[in-house]
Design a protein around this motif. Sequence first.
Motif, PDB file in Angstrom:
ATOM      1  N   THR A  96       0.916  -1.241   0.038  1.00 26.32           N
ATOM      2  CA  THR A  96      -0.130   0.036   0.056  1.00 26.32           C
ATOM      3  C   THR A  96       0.842   1.253   0.029  1.00 26.32           C
ATOM      4  O   THR A  96       2.081   0.992   0.241  1.00 26.32           O
ATOM      5  N   VAL A  97       0.081   2.461  -0.306  1.00 24.60           N
ATOM      6  CA  VAL A  97       0.998   3.704  -0.090  1.00 24.60           C
ATOM      7  C   VAL A  97       1.704   3.814   1.004  1.00 24.60           C
ATOM      8  O   VAL A  97       2.841   3.993   1.133  1.00 24.60           O
ATOM      9  N   GLN A 120       2.508   9.740   7.741  1.00 26.27           N
ATOM     10  CA  GLN A 120       1.578  10.888   7.718  1.00 26.27           C
ATOM     11  C   GLN A 120       2.406  12.399   7.256  1.00 26.27           C
ATOM     12  O   GLN A 120       1.763  12.858   6.392  1.00 26.27           O
ATOM     13  N   GLU A 121       3.284  12.524   7.878  1.00 26.46           N
ATOM     14  CA  GLU A 121       3.965  13.870   7.604  1.00 26.46           C
ATOM     15  C   GLU A 121       4.244  14.030   6.162  1.00 26.46           C
ATOM     16  O   GLU A 121       4.114  14.936   5.604  1.00 26.46           O
ATOM     17  N   LEU A 128      -1.280  14.162  -0.163  1.00 24.15           N
ATOM     18  CA  LEU A 128      -1.835  12.808  -0.286  1.00 24.15           C
ATOM     19  C   LEU A 128      -2.224  12.194   0.829  1.00 24.15           C
ATOM     20  O   LEU A 128      -2.525  11.009   0.853  1.00 24.15           O
ATOM     21  N   THR A 129      -2.662  13.166   1.886  1.00 20.98           N
ATOM     22  CA  THR A 129      -3.192  12.435   3.076  1.00 20.98           C
ATOM     23  C   THR A 129      -4.671  11.822   2.629  1.00 20.98           C
ATOM     24  O   THR A 129      -5.356  12.341   1.893  1.00 20.98           O
ATOM     25  N   GLY A 130      -4.665  10.596   3.317  1.00 22.13           N
ATOM     26  CA  GLY A 130      -6.136   9.756   3.015  1.00 22.13           C
ATOM     27  C   GLY A 130      -5.898   8.651   2.101  1.00 22.13           C
ATOM     28  O   GLY A 130      -6.721   8.065   1.805  1.00 22.13           O
ATOM     29  N   THR A 131      -4.429   8.393   1.545  1.00 19.31           N
ATOM     30  CA  THR A 131      -4.344   7.611   0.377  1.00 19.31           C
ATOM     31  C   THR A 131      -3.451   6.427   1.046  1.00 19.31           C
ATOM     32  O   THR A 131      -3.121   5.447   0.231  1.00 19.31           O
ATOM     33  N   GLU A 132      -3.461   6.471   2.377  1.00 21.30           N
ATOM     34  CA  GLU A 132      -2.393   5.436   3.011  1.00 21.30           C
ATOM     35  C   GLU A 132      -2.611   4.030   2.630  1.00 21.30           C
ATOM     36  O   GLU A 132      -1.913   3.233   2.193  1.00 21.30           O
ATOM     37  N   ARG A 133      -4.101   3.756   2.626  1.00 19.96           N
ATOM     38  CA  ARG A 133      -4.366   2.299   2.087  1.00 19.96           C
ATOM     39  C   ARG A 133      -4.599   1.900   0.943  1.00 19.96           C
ATOM     40  O   ARG A 133      -4.935   0.866   0.611  1.00 19.96           O
ATOM     41  N   ILE A 149       7.933  10.723  -4.154  1.00 19.32           N
ATOM     42  CA  ILE A 149       8.603  12.057  -3.608  1.00 19.32           C
ATOM     43  C   ILE A 149       8.252  11.756  -2.028  1.00 19.32           C
ATOM     44  O   ILE A 149       9.279  12.000  -1.182  1.00 19.32           O
ATOM     45  N   ALA A 150       7.299  11.193  -1.579  1.00 17.78           N
ATOM     46  CA  ALA A 150       7.055  11.192  -0.296  1.00 17.78           C
ATOM     47  C   ALA A 150       7.776  10.088   0.354  1.00 17.78           C
ATOM     48  O   ALA A 150       8.480  10.443   1.531  1.00 17.78           O
ATOM     49  N   ARG A 151       8.069   9.099  -0.315  1.00 18.74           N
ATOM     50  CA  ARG A 151       8.735   8.070   0.183  1.00 18.74           C
ATOM     51  C   ARG A 151      10.328   8.638   0.374  1.00 18.74           C
ATOM     52  O   ARG A 151      11.104   8.062   1.165  1.00 18.74           O
ATOM     53  N   ALA A 152      10.606   9.593  -0.669  1.00 19.23           N
ATOM     54  CA  ALA A 152      12.142  10.007  -0.739  1.00 19.23           C
ATOM     55  C   ALA A 152      12.461  10.673   0.428  1.00 19.23           C
ATOM     56  O   ALA A 152      13.134  10.584   1.246  1.00 19.23           O
ATOM     57  N   ILE A 153      11.219  11.835   0.913  1.00 22.30           N
ATOM     58  CA  ILE A 153      11.616  12.506   1.829  1.00 22.30           C
ATOM     59  C   ILE A 153      11.441  11.897   3.328  1.00 22.30           C
ATOM     60  O   ILE A 153      11.503  12.450   4.348  1.00 22.30           O
TER      61      ILE A 153
END
Lengths: 257, 258
Positions: A96-97, A120-121, A128-133, A149-153
């Motif tokens: 998942t994301v 979350q941060e 993209l808050t809310g796409t976790e699952r 990009i989120a994964r990188a940061i």
Amino acid sequence: MTIPAISIRDVTMDYPTPDGVNHVLDHVSYDVAEGHFVSIVGPSGVGKTTLLRLLTGLASPTGGEIHVRGERLTSSPEGLAVVLQDYTRSLMPWLTVAKNISLPLRRAKMSRSAVQERVQESLAEVGLTGTERSYPWQLSGGMQQRVSIARAIAVRPSILVMDEPFASVDAQTRFDLEDLVLKVRDDFGITTVMVTHDIDEAVYLSDEIVVLHGKPAAVRDVVKVEIPFPRSQMATRNDHRFAELRTRVYGMVRGLE
Amino acid sequence: MTRFWRWLLAVLIGAWLPIVFVAWWWNASAESTNPFFPPLSVIWEQFKVNWIFELVPVHVVPSIRNLLIGFLIAVVIAIPAGTLIGASRSGTRYVEPIVDFIRSIPPVALVPIFILLLGLDAQMRITSIAFSASFPILLATIEGVRSTNLVVLDTAQSFRLSPSAILWRVRLPGAMPTVFSGLQVGFQIAFVVTIASEVLGSGFGLGAFTLIATDSFLIVDAWTGVVLLGILGYLLNIVFDLVERLSLRWYYGQKKLS
């Protein structure tokens, strides 16, 4: 003297091929200053991606040295995160994301709640808050690239390296992602190196543009982009300096100048 | 839940041909006086006597137990072994010819050898099942892990994941669609070998029952065994399919979108 974030010294790269040795890079030298946004441009096939693979420690140069924050590079360095062009492959489709983003945090030995918080941060940072699952493939191309990009940061890197990060998304999404990258760089003070074939993009985002040219490729020129930050898609792209720079860099890439 | 119903509908659509076949069999055999081809109605009466559920503990439970244990052993050995071999370039080169050679031997032909080596007990049967089922699983895992996408590998490496994390958390999960094709073949082979291993020296199990019934001219009983084998094989395949669909939800979801 301050230590540069990345120091490339006399880097040469040769690949053996059935038809003899393929000389890709020839004595490339360049320093990426701490906190700068640097784009590497050049004609296609010139060796931009090869240079980027060397910077990330995914390959080793046949000659010369690369130092990241003063330390000689031998494998993928700590504090350096990578965003690749091909998000459909670089995100793991079976995770998942949220799990994709937390995968690189496995090394960090963080507590479960700290990892959740970091995820979350990072998602909030890229909007993209809310796409976790969700699974990555359930998202649009632009959103998938936001996830990478989120994964990188998420690892809180001091250096972000991107290989044609916006090449496979539509123009509007591309503008949004460019502004996102500028925001991320601002929020975290990340030194950013980006390979791109899009000269407008390079001018819009960078402090400095490195033009690779020739076969084997060497640094043809380094162009400083002296347009003040913050930049905006409307104002900056209408700035007369923007037009001059893109024309100049275009000429260099084409070998006209 | 709608996905489940859609899946059930697909199963039912697939069932129309068997239904037509059974109806035809029922009618065509109704007047049969040939002792080797008794009417299906007679077979069905005996089927109810034997398998609902009088003989199930004696003959079905041991077979299914052997099948599941043998298959699980094959999975537990072949997937990790295949992952390690597939990740190593020279490993693949050394191991593959041997694996290909052993795999080319019809698994049923190996049962007598296992009897010689291990005797005639359940242990021998489970070993034959595990041995035969492990080769397709091993080969599929090797292939799946070996063909890990390079971008995926680069990404994992740039995150400084440890070699073992790259292997078990990146390469193996990515290989699972390929692994499952090997599991499917392995499971079918396991079923065949389960029955074949009971044909010799056993008083229990569906294979033993069917063979003994045939040898004793209990033709109707033999037929009930054959029919039950067919039903069991079919049901086991459905269960397998369901497990695969659930485990590879990401894969089928992605495929449907592209």
